[in-house]
Design a protein around this motif. Structure first.
Motif, mmCIF file in Angstrom:
data_model
loop_
_atom_site.group_PDB
_atom_site.id
_atom_site.type_symbol
_atom_site.label_atom_id
_atom_site.label_comp_id
_atom_site.label_asym_id
_atom_site.label_seq_id
_atom_site.Cartn_x
_atom_site.Cartn_y
_atom_site.Cartn_z
ATOM 1 N N LEU B 48 8.347 -33.195 9.206
ATOM 2 C CA LEU B 48 7.663 -32.499 10.282
ATOM 3 C C LEU B 48 6.438 -31.775 9.731
ATOM 4 O O LEU B 48 6.273 -31.630 8.521
ATOM 5 N N ARG B 56 7.003 -24.846 17.692
ATOM 6 C CA ARG B 56 7.850 -25.059 16.530
ATOM 7 C C ARG B 56 8.159 -26.552 16.408
ATOM 8 O O ARG B 56 8.804 -27.122 17.285
ATOM 9 N N PRO B 57 7.707 -27.191 15.333
ATOM 10 C CA PRO B 57 7.982 -28.620 15.188
ATOM 11 C C PRO B 57 9.460 -28.864 14.898
ATOM 12 O O PRO B 57 10.098 -28.091 14.185
ATOM 13 N N GLU B 58 9.986 -29.948 15.462
ATOM 14 C CA GLU B 58 11.379 -30.320 15.234
ATOM 15 C C GLU B 58 11.488 -31.812 15.050
ATOM 16 O O GLU B 58 10.746 -32.586 15.660
ATOM 17 N N HIS B 59 12.408 -32.224 14.190
ATOM 18 C CA HIS B 59 12.645 -33.653 13.978
ATOM 19 C C HIS B 59 14.001 -33.833 13.328
ATOM 20 O O HIS B 59 14.312 -33.169 12.344
ATOM 21 N N HIS B 63 13.916 -28.009 11.867
ATOM 22 C CA HIS B 63 12.771 -27.313 12.436
ATOM 23 C C HIS B 63 12.195 -26.366 11.400
ATOM 24 O O HIS B 63 12.863 -26.009 10.408
ATOM 25 N N THR B 65 9.100 -22.990 11.206
ATOM 26 C CA THR B 65 8.137 -22.144 11.906
ATOM 27 C C THR B 65 7.116 -21.641 10.913
ATOM 28 O O THR B 65 7.477 -21.101 9.858
ATOM 29 N N LYS B 77 18.052 -26.183 9.527
ATOM 30 C CA LYS B 77 18.856 -27.083 10.355
ATOM 31 C C LYS B 77 20.182 -26.382 10.583
ATOM 32 O O LYS B 77 20.727 -25.766 9.663
#
Lengths: 113, 111
Positions: B48, B56-59, B63, B65, B77
């Motif tokens: 990410l 907030r990017p998530e994959h 995540h 911040t 995670k």
């Protein structure tokens, strides 16, 4: 799906020899990079090229020379290898912006005896 | 100059427990921050990256911040899986659009 291709996968050579590694990307990117990953897994930028032009050279010894014939290809030549050159050399490509994702090839592992 | 610090070289967790990998950075510019993951004998892949706004990017359940005040971009995670075992790199990109990587954190998730 692999889109950054590197050859060879693995190369063993002796001190003082010349080696050459190839990299090709099929993503249509303008920018390509060489990174070195050493035995401690430290990953460091060596060079970046944008559309065949050298942009970044990160204090790499002069025996290393990148070569680009077109924006899809970036090769790396090492004139006279030394033991500390043993590492994995990773090629990457991106669209060139600071926020753009870099896509890495599988790497070429070099062992210098 | 630009630099990234990852304080943990090795992290071992039991499956199901939360994951937090630390990343702090220094840069003269306003950099973009990334997390790359490298599984054994594979190429590093993007996990990410930071947004320019406050999203907030998530994959894949991970995540991170971006906190500019503390120059941090920690990876989290809620529940580790066995398949999360890998080498995780935090990286930044700023003026010359190359990636400056931290030293990496090897995450091992045990049953």
């Amino acid at each position: 799906e692999t889109a950054v291709f590197q050859t060879p996968n693995y190369h063993v050579t002796q001190v003082g020899n010349e080696v050459s590694f190839n990299c090709k990307q099929t993503l249509g990117h303008d920018t390509m990079y060489w990174y070195k990953q050493d035995s401690k897994k430290l990953l460091k930028i060596m060079f970046s090229y944008n559309n065949k032009q050298l942009i970044v050279n990160e204090t790499v010894p002069r025996r290393f020379s990148p070569q680009s014939s077109d924006k899809a290809h970036l090769n790396l030549r090492i004139k006279s290898v030394e033991p500390e050159d043993s590492a994995v050399y990773l090629c990457a490509s991106s669209s060139g912006g600071a926020r753009d994702t870099q896509y890495f090839g599988p790497g070429t592992r070099l062992l210098v005896l | 100059g630009d630099s990234v610090t990852q304080t943990e070289g090795l992290v071992t967790l039991t499956e199901g427990l939360p994951v937090m990998l630390n990343c702090t950075y220094q840069s003269t510019y306003s950099p973009f921050l990334f997390w790359y993951v490298q599984h054994l004998n594979e190429a590093p892949k993007l996990l990410l990256k930071s947004f320019t706004d406050n999203k907030r990017p998530e994959h894949q359940g991970f995540h991170a911040t971006l906190h500019k005040s503390s120059s941090s971009f920690h990876l989290q995670k809620s529940s580790a899986q066995l398949s999360d075992s890998a080498l995780y790199y935090c990286a930044l990109s700023a003026n010359y659009n190359v990636l400056y990587f931290g030293s990496g954190t090897k995450l091992t998730v045990e049953p």
